[in-house]
Design an enzyme around this catalytic site. Structure first.
Site, mmCIF file in Angstrom:
data_model
loop_
_atom_site.group_PDB
_atom_site.id
_atom_site.type_symbol
_atom_site.label_atom_id
_atom_site.label_comp_id
_atom_site.label_asym_id
_atom_site.label_seq_id
_atom_site.Cartn_x
_atom_site.Cartn_y
_atom_site.Cartn_z
ATOM 1 N N SER A 208 0.787 -1.236 0.000
ATOM 2 C CA SER A 208 0.000 0.000 0.000
ATOM 3 C C SER A 208 0.818 1.283 0.000
ATOM 4 O O SER A 208 0.263 2.357 -0.175
ATOM 5 C CB SER A 208 -0.910 0.016 1.202
ATOM 6 O OG SER A 208 -0.159 0.270 2.352
ATOM 7 N N HIS A 236 -5.291 -4.256 1.263
ATOM 8 C CA HIS A 236 -5.459 -3.113 0.351
ATOM 9 C C HIS A 236 -6.042 -3.543 -0.998
ATOM 10 O O HIS A 236 -5.870 -2.848 -1.997
ATOM 11 C CB HIS A 236 -4.135 -2.378 0.173
ATOM 12 C CG HIS A 236 -3.700 -1.732 1.446
ATOM 13 N ND1 HIS A 236 -4.167 -0.510 1.860
ATOM 14 C CD2 HIS A 236 -2.895 -2.189 2.438
ATOM 15 C CE1 HIS A 236 -3.653 -0.204 3.037
ATOM 16 N NE2 HIS A 236 -2.880 -1.219 3.416
ATOM 17 N N LYS A 267 -11.213 -0.783 5.467
ATOM 18 C CA LYS A 267 -10.748 0.061 4.361
ATOM 19 C C LYS A 267 -11.830 0.062 3.271
ATOM 20 O O LYS A 267 -12.803 0.798 3.395
ATOM 21 C CB LYS A 267 -9.364 -0.390 3.900
ATOM 22 C CG LYS A 267 -8.334 -0.304 5.054
ATOM 23 C CD LYS A 267 -6.929 -0.501 4.629
ATOM 24 C CE LYS A 267 -5.962 -0.761 5.774
ATOM 25 N NZ LYS A 267 -5.731 0.357 6.696
HETATM 26 C C1 LIG Z 1 -0.950 -4.438 4.721
HETATM 27 C C2 LIG Z 1 -1.760 -4.197 5.950
HETATM 28 N N1 LIG Z 1 -2.158 -5.249 6.675
HETATM 29 C C3 LIG Z 1 -2.895 -5.089 7.780
HETATM 30 C C4 LIG Z 1 -3.270 -3.827 8.214
HETATM 31 C C5 LIG Z 1 -4.092 -3.685 9.444
HETATM 32 O O1 LIG Z 1 -5.450 -3.576 9.106
HETATM 33 P P1 LIG Z 1 -6.439 -2.814 10.087
HETATM 34 O O2 LIG Z 1 -6.314 -1.366 9.809
HETATM 35 O O3 LIG Z 1 -7.783 -3.385 9.779
HETATM 36 O O4 LIG Z 1 -5.984 -3.159 11.483
HETATM 37 C C6 LIG Z 1 -2.890 -2.704 7.498
HETATM 38 C C7 LIG Z 1 -3.297 -1.349 7.941
HETATM 39 O O5 LIG Z 1 -3.069 -0.346 7.344
HETATM 40 C C8 LIG Z 1 -2.102 -2.891 6.333
HETATM 41 O O6 LIG Z 1 -1.672 -1.838 5.615
#
Ligand SMILES: Cc1ncc(COP(=O)(O)O)c(C=O)c1O
Length: 425
Positions: A208, A236, A267
């Site tokens: 991301s 993402h 998201k």
């Molecule tokens: C690649 C990735 N995995 C997991 C997460 C964590 O997800 P959450 O925001 O639902 O805790 C994020 C958060 O930005 C992320 O970028």
């Protein structure tokens, strides 16, 4: 407050170590962040329901003032979607606010069960399991999985998210880090292990911060060759790629080759929570062994109802996905034409390289204060030092006019800060 506990004060230090000054330790830690230009300031905003990406900003002393949000991960504005809002309002009225317990003790509602069925179906898996966030789903699943596999070695892409790194660390197992998306390096590391060693390859689909994508099929080929399990973070990508929003693994017709698919509900699905989808055996193990799943209150049914509406909607509608892709392509093109250093992203993420934390923060501050543009600077440790950037996430509701205003503002700020523009592409 800490002064009352500090050694300098003396009241809480009868054992008498004059060298432990808690205030000073914390002040120095915060000072280091300021010195490196990566002290984090949370911008104080309120979104305007139904008018996203417009919002009000309470930051500074002149607020609230109108701003345009350019860095939200509510990628498709589903957090504002009438179906989602209605489902959440109804759930609040029908079942009340909280879940009332862990999944095992009172906190398992019919909505949770239905959402898990919906998510399993989205990814073509036997089962799914909800967590309170994407972070927790990665941490809880990876740490538990690897503990269940005796002598397991995890192969982890060097750009994996902090939550995967935490899960791998918490598993206590051996880890091999492969260079980002580098299949040769991954194979070299896999080949160096004993054939009888249990192996797990952990990677993301859309990275991301750069907006690039993993070669999923090629990684699965290696996994098959070396008998490794595969774990993909589609945080993402879910909701945004594939005909039903099943992510890059759906788009690339690779979901059946992945053992565990992980995603977020916070998201593109616009609400909150995380999940994994996998075969029943894996789901059964995680729900029975993972402390991060077992010992915590389950998601509020109000949140679950909202997500359910979002997932169902995005399974049936590609309108938001198509509009997001069009917006991202258009913004990249406008930035390129203006000579702005937009990075090579093949996805909806539009990163603009700055390469310096202090400058990135300064640009972001000017954009907010003078142009009503809200874009957060992305600094270390989220990205490597020297690659600090601004990360734009245009969505279905960002208009061409908003993009033109943004690009004009960026060019002016670039100029004011004596930063070079590229030859217009
Ligand atoms: C690649 C990735 N995995 C997991 C997460 C964590 O997800 P959450 O925001 O639902 O805790 C994020 C958060 O930005 C992320 O970028």
């Amino acid at each position: 407050m800490w002064a009352a506990y500090s050694a300098a004060d003396g009241r809480r230090n009868p054992a008498g170590s004059p060298h432990v000054n808690y205030d000073q330790i914390f002040d120095e830690a915060i000072g280091r962040l300021h010195a490196e230009g990566r002290y984090r300031v949370f911008i104080d905003i309120m979104r305007n329901k139904g008018a996203f990406p417009n919002a009000r900003c309470f930051h500074g002393h002149n607020g609230p003032k109108p701003i345009t949000v350019w860095c939200s991960n509510d990628y498709l504005a589903m957090g504002q979607h009438p179906k989602v809002i209605e489902a959440m309002e109804n759930a609040l009225h029908d079942v009340g606010a909280g879940s009332g317990g862990t999944r095992n003790i009172g906190g398992n509602t019919h909505l949770h069960v239905e959402l898990e069925h919906e998510l399993a179906d989205l990814h073509g898996k036997d089962g799914a399991l909800l967590f309170t966030s994407g972070y927790v789903s990665n941490d809880a699943t990876l740490s538990t999985l690897a503990k269940l596999l005796p002598g397991c070695v995890i192969f982890s892409d060097e750009l994996n998210h902090a939550s995967m790194i935490a899960g791998i660390r918490n598993s206590g197992c051996e880890k091999r880090v492969f260079r980002h998306n580098d299949l040769e390096h991954l194979e070299e590391l896999l080949a160096a292990e004993d054939v009888d060693t249990p192996k797990l390859i952990a990677f993301e689909s859309v990275y991301s911060m750069d907006g690039d994508v993993a070669p999923i099929h090629a990684i699965c080929d290696l996994a098959e060759k070396y008998n490794a399990l595969t774990y993909i973070d589609e945080v993402h990508a879910v909701g945004m790629y594939g005909a039903h929003g099943g992510g890059i693994s759906e788009r690339d017709e690779a979901a059946h080759r992945i053992d565990i698919i992980e995603g977020t509900l916070g998201k593109a699905f616009g609400v909150m929570g995380g999940y994994i989808a996998a075969d029943t055996r894996v789901i059964d193990c995680i729900r029975s062994y993972a402390p991060g799943f077992i010992f915590t209150t389950s998601l509020s049914p109000v949140l679950v109802a909202g997500v359910l509406a979002a997932v169902k909607h995005l399974k049936a509608s590609s309108e938001e996905r198509d509009a997001q892709q069009a917006a991202a392509a258009s913004l990249k093109e406008k930035m390129r034409t203006a000579g702005l250093p937009v990075m090579d992203s093949t996805t909806h993420i539009v990163p603009l390289m700055v390469g310096d934390p202090v400058r990135a923060k300064k640009i972001s501050d000017i954009l907010l204060a003078e142009y009503g543009v809200y874009v957060q600077p992305i600094n270390f440790p989220t990205v490597p030092r020297g690659t600090e950037r601004l990360r734009f996430t245009p969505g279905p509701a960002h208009t061409g006019e908003m993009m033109d205003d943004l690009v004009t503002a960026l060019v002016e700020v670039w100029d004011r800060m004596d930063m070079e523009l590229r030859e217009a592409a």
